[in-house]
Design a protein around this motif. Structure first.
Motif, PDB file in Angstrom:
ATOM      1  N   ALA A 110       0.822  -1.222   0.000  1.00 16.98           N
ATOM      2  CA  ALA A 110       0.000   0.000   0.000  1.00 16.98           C
ATOM      3  C   ALA A 110       0.852   1.266   0.000  1.00 16.98           C
ATOM      4  O   ALA A 110       0.322   2.379  -0.066  1.00 16.98           O
ATOM      5  CB  ALA A 110      -0.913   0.004   1.225  1.00 16.98           C
ATOM      6  N   HIS A 111       2.166   1.067   0.049  1.00 23.05           N
ATOM      7  CA  HIS A 111       3.097   2.201   0.118  1.00 23.05           C
ATOM      8  C   HIS A 111       2.678   3.173   1.221  1.00 23.05           C
ATOM      9  O   HIS A 111       2.570   4.382   1.013  1.00 23.05           O
ATOM     10  CB  HIS A 111       3.163   2.925  -1.217  1.00 23.05           C
ATOM     11  CG  HIS A 111       3.845   2.113  -2.283  1.00 23.05           C
ATOM     12  ND1 HIS A 111       3.773   2.429  -3.624  1.00 23.05           N
ATOM     13  CD2 HIS A 111       4.605   0.986  -2.214  1.00 23.05           C
ATOM     14  CE1 HIS A 111       4.462   1.539  -4.331  1.00 23.05           C
ATOM     15  NE2 HIS A 111       4.980   0.654  -3.492  1.00 23.05           N
ATOM     16  N   ALA A 112       2.471   2.587   2.399  1.00 23.37           N
ATOM     17  CA  ALA A 112       2.004   3.374   3.540  1.00 23.37           C
ATOM     18  C   ALA A 112       3.133   4.039   4.309  1.00 23.37           C
ATOM     19  O   ALA A 112       2.948   5.093   4.914  1.00 23.37           O
ATOM     20  CB  ALA A 112       1.196   2.481   4.490  1.00 23.37           C
ATOM     21  N   THR A 113       4.324   3.404   4.292  1.00 23.38           N
ATOM     22  CA  THR A 113       5.456   3.934   5.066  1.00 23.38           C
ATOM     23  C   THR A 113       6.536   4.456   4.130  1.00 23.38           C
ATOM     24  O   THR A 113       7.240   3.673   3.478  1.00 23.38           O
ATOM     25  CB  THR A 113       6.055   2.846   5.983  1.00 23.38           C
ATOM     26  OG1 THR A 113       5.031   2.335   6.835  1.00 23.38           O
ATOM     27  CG2 THR A 113       7.189   3.423   6.825  1.00 23.38           C
ATOM     28  N   LEU A 114       6.642   5.759   4.043  1.00 21.61           N
ATOM     29  CA  LEU A 114       7.641   6.384   3.178  1.00 21.61           C
ATOM     30  C   LEU A 114       9.017   6.294   3.828  1.00 21.61           C
ATOM     31  O   LEU A 114       9.209   6.723   4.963  1.00 21.61           O
ATOM     32  CB  LEU A 114       7.280   7.847   2.933  1.00 21.61           C
ATOM     33  CG  LEU A 114       8.227   8.665   2.044  1.00 21.61           C
ATOM     34  CD1 LEU A 114       8.215   8.119   0.621  1.00 21.61           C
ATOM     35  CD2 LEU A 114       7.835  10.136   2.050  1.00 21.61           C
ATOM     36  N   LEU A 115       9.986   5.721   3.119  1.00 16.15           N
ATOM     37  CA  LEU A 115      11.339   5.560   3.661  1.00 16.15           C
ATOM     38  C   LEU A 115      12.227   6.756   3.345  1.00 16.15           C
ATOM     39  O   LEU A 115      13.030   7.180   4.166  1.00 16.15           O
ATOM     40  CB  LEU A 115      11.986   4.295   3.086  1.00 16.15           C
ATOM     41  CG  LEU A 115      11.235   2.978   3.312  1.00 16.15           C
ATOM     42  CD1 LEU A 115      11.956   1.854   2.592  1.00 16.15           C
ATOM     43  CD2 LEU A 115      11.108   2.682   4.800  1.00 16.15           C
ATOM     44  N   SER A 116      12.083   7.286   2.138  1.00 14.65           N
ATOM     45  CA  SER A 116      12.944   8.387   1.712  1.00 14.65           C
ATOM     46  C   SER A 116      12.266   9.131   0.573  1.00 14.65           C
ATOM     47  O   SER A 116      11.435   8.563  -0.146  1.00 14.65           O
ATOM     48  CB  SER A 116      14.313   7.857   1.269  1.00 14.65           C
ATOM     49  OG  SER A 116      15.172   8.906   0.900  1.00 14.65           O
ATOM     50  N   LYS A 117      12.620  10.405   0.425  1.00  8.81           N
ATOM     51  CA  LYS A 117      11.989  11.239  -0.591  1.00  8.81           C
ATOM     52  C   LYS A 117      13.018  12.183  -1.181  1.00  8.81           C
ATOM     53  O   LYS A 117      13.874  12.708  -0.471  1.00  8.81           O
ATOM     54  CB  LYS A 117      10.832  12.020   0.034  1.00  8.81           C
ATOM     55  CG  LYS A 117      10.058  12.910  -0.926  1.00  8.81           C
ATOM     56  CD  LYS A 117       8.909  13.588  -0.186  1.00  8.81           C
ATOM     57  CE  LYS A 117       8.097  14.470  -1.091  1.00  8.81           C
ATOM     58  NZ  LYS A 117       6.963  15.116  -0.387  1.00  8.81           N
TER      59      LYS A 117
END
Length: 614
Positions: A110-117
């Motif tokens: 679900a791509h709920a936890t963003l690790l890096s941007k």
């Protein structure tokens, strides 16, 4: 990222004072940093040890987005060294568009936890629309020679292939601005020993601006000074040089060498002056070889070379000089009550309060230690000053601080004297032996990852005197704009009243960007940006045809130039002064804004704003 000194260590490399400059950002544990390859991107990253025990085989999803729209998702698996790379082909990219890159674990479906941007923008080989800032294609140098500004990045082909076919950009990860060890090729990134295109500096391009732009145009993974503004970059401390869009009413520092420093408002308009007659380019603010205690912003610790100009009264240049020969030394218990020179040295025995202050405590000063400190003159008195002491040990030996005893012996290497160069003081038993001194004053802008500390002394991570140092930095060119109230004639506006910028709570970068500004980067009186008001459901929701033009019209500065401003029009005045009864009591201020539907908000720029008029 830990505390850094932007001395502003173009902040560009300001780039910043940045500063700065550019912005100081927290360190990304995944090291997500897109590097342009052709018109596509190579995006390397490193796994985090907290991911899982089997991290070497773990998969990651990199989501490429244009605004809220997902363009494509790429999957990469870490290798044995816990590194991964995603290749984004040119076919997936539109040059000039600012994309967002979001990294997730692949099992996080679900791509709920963003690790890096991160953000990325691809630009063509010479960035012509961005570099063409209404400058001529050639200029006349000090010797009367016509020099072509080398925008195309061709340079000269040589044995090291410097500047040729992008090879300078892929030299085994060497550090360009500093770390000059024998296992790097740093010097050859900018200089050519025998086939240089420019003067005694042996630059591989025609001039400082073109040399810096070769990397800082978005083609190398280095800070892109010409990137279009996006939601993620709109709060960048340095601003933007990309102000070419029609109708955006932008302004920028013309740092291509086509102007003299004498063009700076509030400076000395005499272009024959040694200091103000210099060409204004990237190196006017940034030190390409690194500066200060750290830093990606590489702000020059001695902008315009004032540290080698002896202070005097014979000319405007001398009055701005920061080399004080045989400087007055006073005791703190008997400070002078009138100004002799802008800076003096003051001796005292540290009290418990002294030992606990920010600079002394980190340097190890203890109660009862002898201290000698720089003090600066304000409008009415001398106060402590923490500008760095310049120490020039190499050619040409002009800007140097020397502490001497009664026999004229240099005490800088005395084992009983600790000199804290970057903060402008010394302590230890040998302070008692200091009988005279020559002091060369530099500028060292220190901040944290919270850039608001440079203009707000209540901001988290605030470092005392750092905002004042930022204003001093700008005042290297705009000399009359540094004021408690200016009492000495130094530039062209000497007798005018102005904001008192020599204080941490009100500095130049509170109202201005260092690089440039335009409609998409400025804010209104309620701290709304273009990107705030064009978001879904907002008054200028760009899903509605014609709203983009309406938003630009709303944010365009009503003056002919935005003057590198953070706020459109005079909105910044209200943003600071909006708590006053002259605003609240006005019935015209107690209604919703006809355009945005918002009530006026009080508070300081960048802080949480609250409604005051409804």
């Amino acid at each position: 990222m830990s505390k850094i000194k932007m001395s502003f260590s173009l902040i560009l490399a300001i780039f910043l004072v940045g500063i700065l400059s550019t912005a100081a950002f927290a360190k990304d544990p995944y090291g997500l940093k897109p590097v342009q390859s052709g018109l596509g991107f190579s995006v390397p990253f490193t796994g985090n040890s907290a991911d899982a025990a089997d991290i070497a085989g773990r998969s990651f999803d990199l989501v490429l987005q244009n605004g809220a729209t997902v363009v494509k998702t790429y999957t990469a698996t870490l290798d044995g060294s816990k590194k991964g790379t995603v290749t984004i082909p040119a076919s997936d990219i539109t040059p000039g568009t600012v994309y967002t890159l979001n990294l997730y674990h692949s099992d996080d479906t679900a791509h709920a936890t963003l690790l890096s941007k991160s953000t990325a923008v691809a630009t063509d080989g010479h960035n012509d629309p961005m570099l063409n800032t209404n400058n001529p294609t050639s200029k006349v140098n000090a010797d009367g020679q016509t020099i072509t500004i080398d925008k195309d990045g061709n340079g000269l082909v040589n044995a090291n292939q410097t500047g040729y076919n992008n090879t300078r950009k892929n030299r085994s990860g060497q550090k360009v601005h500093g770390f000059y060890q024998n296992n790097t090729n740093s010097c050859a990134s900018c200089h050519q020993t025998h086939t240089a295109a420019n003067g005694e500096s042996l630059l591989f391009k025609d001039g400082v601006y073109s040399t810096c732009s070769a990397c800082h145009d978005g083609t190398t993974g280095a800070y892109n000074s010409f990137a279009p503004v996006s939601k993620d970059t709109a709060s960048s401390v340095s601003g933007t040089f990309n102000v070419q869009a029609a109708g955006h009413n932008g302004s920028l520092h013309e740092a291509d060498g086509s102007l003299k420093v004498a063009a700076a408002p509030g400076g000395n308009s005499d272009s024959n002056s040694k200091q103000f007659g210099q060409e204004f380019d990237c190196a006017s603010c940034h030190a390409a070889h690194g500066a200060g205690s750290a830093s990606e912003n590489n702000l020059n610790i001695d902008p315009l070379g004032w540290g080698s100009v002896a202070y005097g009264t014979s000319s405007n240049d001398a009055k701005n000089g920061k080399l004080f020969n045989n400087i007055q030394i006073a005791d703190r218990s008997a400070l002078p009550t009138s100004m002799s020179t802008p800076y003096i040295l003051v001796k005292f025995t540290a009290t418990a309060t002294d030992a606990s202050n920010f600079w002394y405590s980190r340097a190890g000063v203890k109660q009862d230690d002898l201290v000698i400190q720089t003090y600066r003159w304000t409008n009415t008195k001398y106060v402590p000053d923490y500008s760095l002491w310049l120490r020039e040990l190499g050619y040409p030996y002009k800007a140097n601080t020397v502490l001497k005893d009664a026999a004229n012996k240099d005490l800088t290497m005395d084992p009983n004297l600790t000199i804290v160069w970057r903060d402008g003081f010394a302590f230890g038993p040998s302070v008692a032996n200091i009988a005279s001194a020559n002091v060369s004053i530099g500028i060292d802008v220190e901040t944290t990852t919270n850039i608001a500390t440079l203009f707000d002394n209540t901001a988290a991570g605030y470092i005392p005197d750092s905002g004042t140092e930022m204003s001093k930095y700008c005042a290297s060119c705009h000399v009359d704009y540094l004021s408690i109230t200016r009492t000495d004639n130094t530039g062209v506006y000497s007798q005018a009243h102005r904001h008192a910028t020599a204080q941490d709570s009100l500095t130049c970068v509170r109202c201005h960007y260092a690089h440039g500004s335009e409609a998409q980067i400025m804010k209104d009186a309620n701290d709304n940006s273009y990107f705030d008001l064009t978001a879904p459901g907002k008054v200028f929701d760009t899903a509605v045809a014609g709203n983009d033009a309406k938003a630009i019209s709303y944010f365009v500065d009503p003056n002919p130039s935005s003057a590198l401003k953070r706020y459109t029009g005079m909105s910044v005045c209200f943003a600071c002064h909006g708590k006053g009864e002259q605003f609240i009591g006005n019935p015209n201020s107690n209604a919703k804004d006809k355009t945005t539907g918002e009530f006026l908000k009080g508070g300081n720029p960048g802080s949480t704003r609250t409604d005051i008029s409804k």
